[in-house]
Design a protein around this motif. Sequence first.
Motif, PDB file in Angstrom:
ATOM      1  N   GLN A   1     -11.661  -0.895  -3.076  1.00 42.22           N
ATOM      2  CA  GLN A   1     -11.467  -2.323  -3.282  1.00 42.22           C
ATOM      3  C   GLN A   1     -12.453  -2.864  -4.305  1.00 42.22           C
ATOM      4  N   LYS A   2     -11.976  -3.763  -5.179  1.00 38.10           N
ATOM      5  CA  LYS A   2     -12.841  -4.534  -6.078  1.00 38.10           C
ATOM      6  C   LYS A   2     -12.488  -5.997  -5.869  1.00 38.10           C
ATOM      7  N   LEU A   3     -13.505  -6.805  -5.571  1.00 39.62           N
ATOM      8  CA  LEU A   3     -13.302  -8.213  -5.233  1.00 39.62           C
ATOM      9  C   LEU A   3     -14.138  -9.092  -6.152  1.00 39.62           C
ATOM     10  N   ARG A   4     -13.577 -10.234  -6.564  1.00 39.45           N
ATOM     11  CA  ARG A   4     -14.280 -11.241  -7.366  1.00 39.45           C
ATOM     12  C   ARG A   4     -13.811 -12.609  -6.896  1.00 39.45           C
ATOM     13  N   GLY A   5     -14.721 -13.580  -6.932  1.00 42.27           N
ATOM     14  CA  GLY A   5     -14.282 -14.903  -6.534  1.00 42.27           C
ATOM     15  C   GLY A   5     -15.309 -15.984  -6.753  1.00 42.27           C
ATOM     16  N   ALA A   6     -14.913 -17.188  -6.344  1.00 45.30           N
ATOM     17  CA  ALA A   6     -15.745 -18.381  -6.491  1.00 45.30           C
ATOM     18  C   ALA A   6     -16.105 -18.917  -5.114  1.00 45.30           C
ATOM     19  N   VAL A   7     -17.398 -19.154  -4.909  1.00 40.89           N
ATOM     20  CA  VAL A   7     -17.910 -19.672  -3.639  1.00 40.89           C
ATOM     21  C   VAL A   7     -17.711 -21.181  -3.596  1.00 40.89           C
ATOM     22  N   ALA A   8     -17.249 -21.688  -2.457  1.00 43.31           N
ATOM     23  CA  ALA A   8     -17.110 -23.130  -2.275  1.00 43.31           C
ATOM     24  C   ALA A   8     -18.484 -23.779  -2.410  1.00 43.31           C
ATOM     25  N   GLY A   9     -18.578 -24.829  -3.194  1.00 47.19           N
ATOM     26  CA  GLY A   9     -19.857 -25.504  -3.408  1.00 47.19           C
ATOM     27  C   GLY A   9     -20.647 -24.937  -4.571  1.00 47.19           C
TER      28      GLY A   9
ATOM     29  N   GLU B   1      -6.831   2.302   5.120  1.00 45.15           N
ATOM     30  CA  GLU B   1      -5.809   1.409   5.655  1.00 45.15           C
ATOM     31  C   GLU B   1      -4.619   2.238   6.111  1.00 45.15           C
ATOM     32  N   ALA B   2      -4.462   2.340   7.423  1.00 45.91           N
ATOM     33  CA  ALA B   2      -3.341   3.098   7.972  1.00 45.91           C
ATOM     34  C   ALA B   2      -3.093   2.651   9.407  1.00 45.91           C
ATOM     35  N   PRO B   3      -1.877   2.256   9.711  1.00 46.21           N
ATOM     36  CA  PRO B   3      -0.769   1.980   8.798  1.00 46.21           C
ATOM     37  C   PRO B   3      -1.082   0.758   7.936  1.00 46.21           C
TER      38      PRO B   3
ATOM     39  N   PRO C   1       0.829  -1.206   0.000  1.00 40.05           N
ATOM     40  CA  PRO C   1       0.000   0.000   0.000  1.00 40.05           C
ATOM     41  C   PRO C   1       0.861   1.252   0.000  1.00 40.05           C
ATOM     42  N   GLY C   2       0.414   2.270  -0.728  1.00 40.64           N
ATOM     43  CA  GLY C   2       1.122   3.537  -0.783  1.00 40.64           C
ATOM     44  C   GLY C   2       0.409   4.492  -1.714  1.00 40.64           C
ATOM     45  N   PRO C   3       0.889   5.736  -1.812  1.00 39.08           N
ATOM     46  CA  PRO C   3       0.245   6.733  -2.659  1.00 39.08           C
ATOM     47  C   PRO C   3       0.130   6.269  -4.121  1.00 39.08           C
ATOM     48  N   ASN C   4      -1.096   6.319  -4.642  1.00 37.36           N
ATOM     49  CA  ASN C   4      -1.397   6.000  -6.047  1.00 37.36           C
ATOM     50  C   ASN C   4      -0.939   4.611  -6.478  1.00 37.36           C
ATOM     51  N   VAL C   5      -0.926   3.660  -5.565  1.00 36.41           N
ATOM     52  CA  VAL C   5      -0.496   2.290  -5.841  1.00 36.41           C
ATOM     53  C   VAL C   5      -1.724   1.394  -5.999  1.00 36.41           C
ATOM     54  N   THR C   6      -1.612   0.425  -6.910  1.00 36.16           N
ATOM     55  CA  THR C   6      -2.629  -0.619  -7.039  1.00 36.16           C
ATOM     56  C   THR C   6      -2.048  -1.899  -6.454  1.00 36.16           C
ATOM     57  N   VAL C   7      -2.739  -2.452  -5.469  1.00 37.03           N
ATOM     58  CA  VAL C   7      -2.326  -3.698  -4.831  1.00 37.03           C
ATOM     59  C   VAL C   7      -3.221  -4.815  -5.344  1.00 37.03           C
ATOM     60  N   LEU C   8      -2.601  -5.912  -5.747  1.00 32.67           N
ATOM     61  CA  LEU C   8      -3.332  -7.101  -6.181  1.00 32.67           C
ATOM     62  C   LEU C   8      -3.098  -8.187  -5.142  1.00 32.67           C
ATOM     63  N   ASP C   9      -4.172  -8.799  -4.665  1.00 34.40           N
ATOM     64  CA  ASP C   9      -3.989  -9.885  -3.707  1.00 34.40           C
ATOM     65  C   ASP C   9      -5.034 -10.967  -3.924  1.00 34.40           C
ATOM     66  N   SER C  10      -4.777 -12.101  -3.304  1.00 34.77           N
ATOM     67  CA  SER C  10      -5.708 -13.222  -3.373  1.00 34.77           C
ATOM     68  C   SER C  10      -5.713 -13.932  -2.035  1.00 34.77           C
TER      69      SER C  10
ATOM     70  N   THR D   1      -7.005  -3.404  -5.281  1.00 32.71           N
ATOM     71  CA  THR D   1      -7.199  -2.239  -4.422  1.00 32.71           C
ATOM     72  C   THR D   1      -6.389  -1.077  -4.984  1.00 32.71           C
ATOM     73  N   LYS D   2      -7.076   0.037  -5.243  1.00 34.45           N
ATOM     74  CA  LYS D   2      -6.408   1.243  -5.752  1.00 34.45           C
ATOM     75  C   LYS D   2      -6.367   2.280  -4.635  1.00 34.45           C
ATOM     76  N   PHE D   3      -5.149   2.639  -4.243  1.00 34.16           N
ATOM     77  CA  PHE D   3      -4.964   3.632  -3.195  1.00 34.16           C
ATOM     78  C   PHE D   3      -4.908   5.021  -3.801  1.00 34.16           C
ATOM     79  N   GLY D   4      -5.440   5.988  -3.057  1.00 36.44           N
ATOM     80  CA  GLY D   4      -5.426   7.378  -3.487  1.00 36.44           C
ATOM     81  C   GLY D   4      -4.089   8.039  -3.197  1.00 36.44           C
ATOM     82  N   PRO D   5      -4.018   9.349  -3.448  1.00 37.82           N
ATOM     83  CA  PRO D   5      -2.753  10.093  -3.284  1.00 37.82           C
ATOM     84  C   PRO D   5      -2.205  10.083  -1.855  1.00 37.82           C
ATOM     85  N   ASP D   6      -3.100   9.914  -0.856  1.00 37.96           N
ATOM     86  CA  ASP D   6      -2.614   9.907   0.526  1.00 37.96           C
ATOM     87  C   ASP D   6      -2.056   8.544   0.940  1.00 37.96           C
ATOM     88  N   GLY D   7      -2.241   7.515   0.118  1.00 38.90           N
ATOM     89  CA  GLY D   7      -1.736   6.183   0.426  1.00 38.90           C
ATOM     90  C   GLY D   7      -2.508   5.450   1.496  1.00 38.90           C
TER      91      GLY D   7
END
Length: 146
Positions: free
Chosen positions: A107-115, A127-129, A67-76, A96-102
């Motif tokens: 957040q944008k989430l997509r996934g598959a449900v078990a079953g 998110e800080a820190p 995470p940080g200013p203007n950073v896009t974080v990809l996670d799973s 997750t796309k963070f704004g200028p303040d970091g």
Amino acid sequence: MKLALAVAVLLLCGCGSHTTHREVLHVHVHGAARNLPVTEGCFLLLRSNVVGGGWMTYCLERFINDPGPNVTVLDSGRVTFALPTHTVRARVRVTTKFGPDGEHAIQKLRGAVAGGGTITGGGPYVEAPPGRVGASNLRYTIRLGA
């Protein structure tokens, strides 16, 4: 004539057709998340309250970027919703796309449900820190079934 009548009855009643009932849940996560002790396979483990009762737990397994200013974080990882009427588990990918303040992020989430089924959604959070969610307003649509 009898054959035509039989076909008409089948078409009108829907007999012989296969319909799938897909239950849809709308979940609203609001407020701060609590950091839980990290477990094997979870780089970060967060628990958040669900509006109307229950909680959501997110196990972050992998990520790209910090995470940080203007950073896009990809996670799973894995998400579990413990709701008053359901327990839903899913494997998800999050952008997750963070704004200028970091700190402020979307957040944008997509996934598959078990079953069977899908989950989509997201929204704003702070998110800080890094690794500490102080506020969130996330909305998810969960479609259960095949």
